[in-house]
Design an enzyme around this catalytic site. Structure first.
Site, PDB file in Angstrom:
ATOM      1  N   GLU A 271      41.273  36.450  36.254  1.00  0.00           N
ATOM      2  CA  GLU A 271      41.748  37.822  36.052  1.00  0.00           C
ATOM      3  C   GLU A 271      41.498  38.633  37.314  1.00  0.00           C
ATOM      4  O   GLU A 271      40.608  38.300  38.094  1.00  0.00           O
ATOM      5  CB  GLU A 271      40.954  38.496  34.914  1.00  0.00           C
ATOM      6  CG  GLU A 271      41.247  37.950  33.552  1.00  0.00           C
ATOM      7  CD  GLU A 271      40.359  38.560  32.466  1.00  0.00           C
ATOM      8  OE1 GLU A 271      39.494  39.411  32.772  1.00  0.00           O
ATOM      9  OE2 GLU A 271      40.536  38.169  31.309  1.00  0.00           O
ATOM     10  N   LYS A 273      39.792  41.343  39.441  1.00  0.00           N
ATOM     11  CA  LYS A 273      38.520  42.075  39.349  1.00  0.00           C
ATOM     12  C   LYS A 273      38.786  43.484  39.868  1.00  0.00           C
ATOM     13  O   LYS A 273      38.932  43.696  41.073  1.00  0.00           O
ATOM     14  CB  LYS A 273      37.416  41.396  40.166  1.00  0.00           C
ATOM     15  CG  LYS A 273      36.071  42.106  40.007  1.00  0.00           C
ATOM     16  CD  LYS A 273      34.969  41.429  40.786  1.00  0.00           C
ATOM     17  CE  LYS A 273      33.580  41.900  40.393  1.00  0.00           C
ATOM     18  NZ  LYS A 273      33.346  43.324  40.533  1.00  0.00           N
ATOM     19  N   ARG A 278      32.707  50.048  34.435  1.00  0.00           N
ATOM     20  CA  ARG A 278      32.761  49.415  33.129  1.00  0.00           C
ATOM     21  C   ARG A 278      32.824  50.473  32.031  1.00  0.00           C
ATOM     22  O   ARG A 278      32.069  51.447  32.074  1.00  0.00           O
ATOM     23  CB  ARG A 278      31.488  48.583  32.977  1.00  0.00           C
ATOM     24  CG  ARG A 278      31.505  47.585  31.857  1.00  0.00           C
ATOM     25  CD  ARG A 278      31.946  46.269  32.386  1.00  0.00           C
ATOM     26  NE  ARG A 278      31.874  45.229  31.387  1.00  0.00           N
ATOM     27  CZ  ARG A 278      31.211  44.093  31.535  1.00  0.00           C
ATOM     28  NH1 ARG A 278      30.535  43.864  32.638  1.00  0.00           N
ATOM     29  NH2 ARG A 278      31.233  43.173  30.595  1.00  0.00           N
ATOM     30  N   ARG A 293      28.206  51.059  31.779  1.00  0.00           N
ATOM     31  CA  ARG A 293      27.389  49.863  31.861  1.00  0.00           C
ATOM     32  C   ARG A 293      25.910  50.168  31.645  1.00  0.00           C
ATOM     33  O   ARG A 293      25.157  49.342  31.161  1.00  0.00           O
ATOM     34  CB  ARG A 293      27.632  49.278  33.247  1.00  0.00           C
ATOM     35  CG  ARG A 293      26.783  48.147  33.609  1.00  0.00           C
ATOM     36  CD  ARG A 293      26.870  47.966  35.107  1.00  0.00           C
ATOM     37  NE  ARG A 293      25.883  47.006  35.471  1.00  0.00           N
ATOM     38  CZ  ARG A 293      26.140  45.894  36.108  1.00  0.00           C
ATOM     39  NH1 ARG A 293      27.342  45.620  36.491  1.00  0.00           N
ATOM     40  NH2 ARG A 293      25.196  45.054  36.399  1.00  0.00           N
ATOM     41  N   GLU A 323      37.431  47.825  32.253  1.00  0.00           N
ATOM     42  CA  GLU A 323      37.096  48.450  33.533  1.00  0.00           C
ATOM     43  C   GLU A 323      38.082  49.600  33.744  1.00  0.00           C
ATOM     44  O   GLU A 323      39.295  49.384  33.703  1.00  0.00           O
ATOM     45  CB  GLU A 323      37.237  47.401  34.659  1.00  0.00           C
ATOM     46  CG  GLU A 323      36.847  47.891  36.024  1.00  0.00           C
ATOM     47  CD  GLU A 323      35.350  47.706  36.344  1.00  0.00           C
ATOM     48  OE1 GLU A 323      34.546  47.359  35.449  1.00  0.00           O
ATOM     49  OE2 GLU A 323      35.002  47.933  37.517  1.00  0.00           O
ATOM     50  N   PHE A 364      39.536  43.808  29.047  1.00  0.00           N
ATOM     51  CA  PHE A 364      39.424  42.356  29.247  1.00  0.00           C
ATOM     52  C   PHE A 364      38.667  41.635  28.142  1.00  0.00           C
ATOM     53  O   PHE A 364      38.541  40.420  28.175  1.00  0.00           O
ATOM     54  CB  PHE A 364      38.841  42.003  30.623  1.00  0.00           C
ATOM     55  CG  PHE A 364      37.544  42.686  30.947  1.00  0.00           C
ATOM     56  CD1 PHE A 364      36.356  42.234  30.408  1.00  0.00           C
ATOM     57  CD2 PHE A 364      37.522  43.771  31.808  1.00  0.00           C
ATOM     58  CE1 PHE A 364      35.160  42.861  30.698  1.00  0.00           C
ATOM     59  CE2 PHE A 364      36.321  44.412  32.112  1.00  0.00           C
ATOM     60  CZ  PHE A 364      35.143  43.954  31.552  1.00  0.00           C
ATOM     61  N   ARG A 440      23.698  36.978  32.457  1.00  0.00           N
ATOM     62  CA  ARG A 440      24.493  36.540  33.601  1.00  0.00           C
ATOM     63  C   ARG A 440      24.492  35.019  33.539  1.00  0.00           C
ATOM     64  O   ARG A 440      23.770  34.358  34.257  1.00  0.00           O
ATOM     65  CB  ARG A 440      23.810  37.027  34.881  1.00  0.00           C
ATOM     66  CG  ARG A 440      24.735  37.403  36.004  1.00  0.00           C
ATOM     67  CD  ARG A 440      23.947  37.826  37.219  1.00  0.00           C
ATOM     68  NE  ARG A 440      23.595  39.242  37.252  1.00  0.00           N
ATOM     69  CZ  ARG A 440      24.422  40.222  37.595  1.00  0.00           C
ATOM     70  NH1 ARG A 440      25.653  39.938  37.948  1.00  0.00           N
ATOM     71  NH2 ARG A 440      24.013  41.466  37.605  1.00  0.00           N
ATOM     72  N   LYS A 446      32.466  35.857  39.263  1.00  0.00           N
ATOM     73  CA  LYS A 446      33.309  36.674  40.139  1.00  0.00           C
ATOM     74  C   LYS A 446      33.486  35.986  41.486  1.00  0.00           C
ATOM     75  O   LYS A 446      32.564  35.324  41.983  1.00  0.00           O
ATOM     76  CB  LYS A 446      32.700  38.054  40.317  1.00  0.00           C
ATOM     77  CG  LYS A 446      31.283  38.049  40.824  1.00  0.00           C
ATOM     78  CD  LYS A 446      30.690  39.444  40.872  1.00  0.00           C
ATOM     79  CE  LYS A 446      29.207  39.375  41.152  1.00  0.00           C
ATOM     80  NZ  LYS A 446      28.501  40.616  41.112  1.00  0.00           N
TER      81      LYS A 446
HETATM   82  P1  ATP Z   1      29.953  44.050  41.509  1.00  0.00           P
HETATM   83  O1  ATP Z   1      28.918  44.724  42.341  1.00  0.00           O
HETATM   84  O2  ATP Z   1      30.491  42.817  42.141  1.00  0.00           O
HETATM   85  O3  ATP Z   1      30.972  44.968  40.930  1.00  0.00           O
HETATM   86  P2  ATP Z   1      28.294  44.196  39.348  1.00  0.00           P
HETATM   87  O4  ATP Z   1      26.926  43.921  39.783  1.00  0.00           O
HETATM   88  O5  ATP Z   1      28.698  45.591  39.113  1.00  0.00           O
HETATM   89  O6  ATP Z   1      29.249  43.454  40.320  1.00  0.00           O
HETATM   90  P3  ATP Z   1      28.846  41.945  37.798  1.00  0.00           P
HETATM   91  O7  ATP Z   1      28.576  41.674  36.393  1.00  0.00           O
HETATM   92  O8  ATP Z   1      28.143  41.142  38.794  1.00  0.00           O
HETATM   93  O9  ATP Z   1      28.595  43.466  37.993  1.00  0.00           O
HETATM   94  O10 ATP Z   1      30.405  41.805  38.094  1.00  0.00           O
HETATM   95  C1  ATP Z   1      31.292  42.026  37.090  1.00  0.00           C
HETATM   96  C2  ATP Z   1      31.773  43.465  37.040  1.00  0.00           C
HETATM   97  O11 ATP Z   1      33.119  43.515  37.468  1.00  0.00           O
HETATM   98  C3  ATP Z   1      31.806  43.923  35.618  1.00  0.00           C
HETATM   99  O12 ATP Z   1      30.592  44.542  35.290  1.00  0.00           O
HETATM  100  C4  ATP Z   1      32.978  44.871  35.550  1.00  0.00           C
HETATM  101  O13 ATP Z   1      32.515  46.198  35.723  1.00  0.00           O
HETATM  102  C5  ATP Z   1      33.834  44.504  36.728  1.00  0.00           C
HETATM  103  N1  ATP Z   1      35.157  43.943  36.377  1.00  0.00           N
HETATM  104  C6  ATP Z   1      36.327  44.268  36.966  1.00  0.00           C
HETATM  105  N2  ATP Z   1      37.350  43.575  36.473  1.00  0.00           N
HETATM  106  C7  ATP Z   1      36.845  42.758  35.520  1.00  0.00           C
HETATM  107  C8  ATP Z   1      37.412  41.778  34.650  1.00  0.00           C
HETATM  108  N3  ATP Z   1      38.704  41.488  34.664  1.00  0.00           N
HETATM  109  N4  ATP Z   1      36.574  41.126  33.807  1.00  0.00           N
HETATM  110  C9  ATP Z   1      35.259  41.396  33.781  1.00  0.00           C
HETATM  111  N5  ATP Z   1      34.662  42.305  34.587  1.00  0.00           N
HETATM  112  C10 ATP Z   1      35.441  42.985  35.450  1.00  0.00           C
END
Ligand code: ATP
Length: 585
Positions: A271, A273, A278, A293, A323, A364, A440, A446
């Site tokens: 998907e 990103k 969130r 979040r 998101e 999502f 996690r 990702k």
């Molecule tokens: P990053 O700093 O890379 O954004 P993070 O630390 O905020 O990561 P992670 O859980 O590591 O959070 O990365 C996933 C985040 O990406 C999710 O918390 C969400 O907010 C965002 N996101 C964007 N698009 C999507 C998607 N299609 N599916 C899931 N999460 C997504």
């Protein structure tokens, strides 16, 4: 139960760094706690007054606590402050000063956990004129009755810094150890610091039940109470509640497409990103609630999202995961997170903000639908349900753009498109995986192409020199270990701008950090660990300089993460160790 009994437990916990020993100490406490006191103990043991999902805050700053210590000890506030500057821990200051107080006042009463808990909770409920005085009065009332050691922990709880190193993992395990041990014959071997279990299968069954009950309720008080009174049957029946946010599932990171497939299997879904923030969206009849979040309720900041959920998502009761991404009304292009971050904080001019900085909701996942818990359904079922219930409206609400494939080539092309359209990268989703709140675990990963930064908490800083004399600079940063201790891993001075228009500036950081100063020595200040920043770096090295044993080489600030991450969401030490091992290879 007397507060002093709990205080003795805090002292025991503070003395050991061993996670299993902490678990044993907590489980013994839970065993002897009455049903009535259990919900309170479950919160206080973590230094909380409200569960994870509850937004209420005590809102008492260090200044106010200094005043209450002064009242309770009869020592003037100036001296209290000086003592604080020496140790950086107002809890210790309270302990030491109250110890020297000559005699107890006449209205002395022995403190119970209920009294402490009720008084402290009242702090969060006060509003309007006279609030400050009333807060001082409530805390001072406790401190006046407190013994020195009790004062130490009352103050730390008020300031939300318990410092006894109890993590969620220990609490979860302690519930199992306390209420189900006879079933699986569990013993803690203190000498060798390990547990021995006669029936591992049974043990795991119960441990999973506790974890799952916590996943859906996000509240150890109800989990412990249910475990004690209704056993595993009760735990298994616990349900998600619309309106109570649960922790979001997190993603692991991969460095290339092949690794993405290794984690999620073939075929997997990929998907876009999106670079937004969130939103966990709950709906029950006509009520829509939006959580970040960090589980903050931001419903009233996004009236247009509330409207579009009611209009375009079918169903009376549901919880979806998404998101929200900002876009430009002029060009239709997505905008980076920073440009819409102000909407989270904004309390007025809301409708104008939604006109100027609109967001599109990219859904999502679905966690609950019409009375059914969807967490344990495979991702592909959850995704197919989304397709049935969401009426897509570009620039209002869509389902995250996706592709199900087994081929690296398809994913590489998809990744390029994602980047071309202004997204951060792509996500891989494992088709047969459940939704694991707060974990996690690699059910989603990702892939952002470039090296990933770490999220670190600022723990110390230095006043600058020359034209930077009024600004904090040179920020010491820390990651978090499994017991919630912040361990330092480096010092950041680059990536921060001179002018606020250019990005995150020294001035902005100084404004954020100044109220968090706990002690000062020369140019150096110690800070309450609260502000999370994302940092990139050249390399991770082993280093004796920092208490984590590691150092980031050439760290550089990329952005502030304080709006969407709490200190406990900082990168874990385990993960730093993994990054270090990976880099060696
Ligand atoms: P990053 O700093 O890379 O954004 P993070 O630390 O905020 O990561 P992670 O859980 O590591 O959070 O990365 C996933 C985040 O990406 C999710 O918390 C969400 O907010 C965002 N996101 C964007 N698009 C999507 C998607 N299609 N599916 C899931 N999460 C997504």
């Amino acid at each position: 139960m007397k507060y002093l009994e709990l205080v003795k437990i805090y002292e025991e916990l503070e003395k050991t760094t061993k996670r299993l020993e902490k678990t044993e100490i907590i489980s013994k406490l839970l065993k002897k706690t009455s049903k009535e006191n259990l919900p309170i103990i479950m919160l206080l043991i973590e230094g909380r007054l409200f569960p994870n999902w509850d937004e209420r805050e005590i809102g008492v700053a260090s200044r106010l606590v200094i005043k209450t210590i002064s009242i309770a000890s009869g020592i003037d506030a100036f001296r209290v402050e000086n003592e604080w500057k020496k140790t950086g821990d107002l809890g210790l200051v309270a302990e030491n000063l109250i110890k020297t107080k000559k005699q107890r006042t006449l209205d002395f009463q022995e403190l119970t956990i209920k009294k402490v808990f009720t008084n402290l909770r009242k702090l969060a409920e006060l509003e309007g004129a006279g609030t400050v005085e009333r807060k001082v009065q409530l805390v001072a009332e406790l401190l006046t009755s407190a013994e020195a050691l009790e004062a130490k922990y009352i103050v730390r709880t008020v300031l939300q810094e318990l410092r006894v190193g109890v993590g969620e993992g220990s609490i979860r395990d302690a519930i199992g150890w306390a209420f189900f041990p006879s079933k699986f014959g569990l013993r803690y071997n203190k000498k060798e610091n390990k547990i021995e279990v006669d029936n591992l299968e049974e043990y795991n069954k119960y441990a999973n039940a506790v974890q799952k009950a916590f996943d859906v309720t996000n509240d150890f008080s109800v989990v412990a109470e249910t475990a004690k009174t209704k056993g595993i049957g009760g735990l298994n029946k616990m349900k998600l509640s619309v309106g109570i946010p649960i922790k979001v599932m997190l993603a692991l990171k991969v460095d290339n497409v092949e690794e993405g497939f290794e984690r999620c299997g073939r075929p997997a879904e990929v998907e876009y990103k999106y670079d937004g923030f969130r939103m966990q969206i709950h709906k029950k009849n006509d009520d829509v609630e939006i959580f970040t979040r960090r589980l903050e309720n931001v419903t009233n900041r996004f009236p247009e999202v509330v409207r579009c959920i009611k209009k375009y998502v079918k169903g009376k009761e549901f919880i979806i995961d998404s998101e929200a991404v900002g876009y430009s009304r002029k060009t239709g292009d997505y905008l980076p997170f920073q440009s819409i971050s102000q909407r989270i904080k904004r309390k007025y001019d809301i409708e104008r903000m939604s006109e100027e900085f609109p967001v599109e909701v990219n859904v999502f996942d679905v966690l609950y639908y019409e009375g059914k818990n969807m967490l344990n359904e495979p991702f592909k079922e959850r995704h197919s349900l989304l397709n049935k219930i969401i009426k897509k409206q570009p620039k209002e609400i869509i389902i995250a753009k996706s592709l199900t494939t087994s081929k690296n080539k398809d994913v590489e092309k998809f990744y390029k498109e994602a980047i071309h359209e202004g997204n951060e990268g792509i996500m891989f989703k494992k088709l047969d995986a459940p939704y694991k709140p707060g974990a996690r675990v690699g059910y989603m990963v990702k892939y952002k192409g470039q090296q990933e930064g770490v999220d670190a908490v600022i723990t110390r800083a230095e006043w600058g020199q020359g034209k930077r004399a009024n600004w904090l600079s040179s920020f010491t940063i820390a990651c978090i270990d499994e017991d919630g201790n912040f361990l330092e891993i480096g010092k950041v001075g680059t990536g921060i701008k001179e002018k606020t228009e250019e990005g995150v500036s020294f001035e902005e950081l100084t404004k954020l950090l100044n109220p968090l100063i706990t002690s000062e020595e020369g140019k150096e200040v110690k800070l309450k660990p609260q502000i999370v920043i994302e940092v990139e770096y050249e390399e991770i090295q082993k280093s004796p300089t920092y208490d984590s044993g590691f150092a980031l080489r050439f760290p550089r600030l990329i952005r502030l993460r304080n709006l969407d991450k709490k200190p406990k969401d900082a990168t874990s030490m385990d993960y730093i160790k993994k990054l270090y091992e990976k880099q060696k290879k």
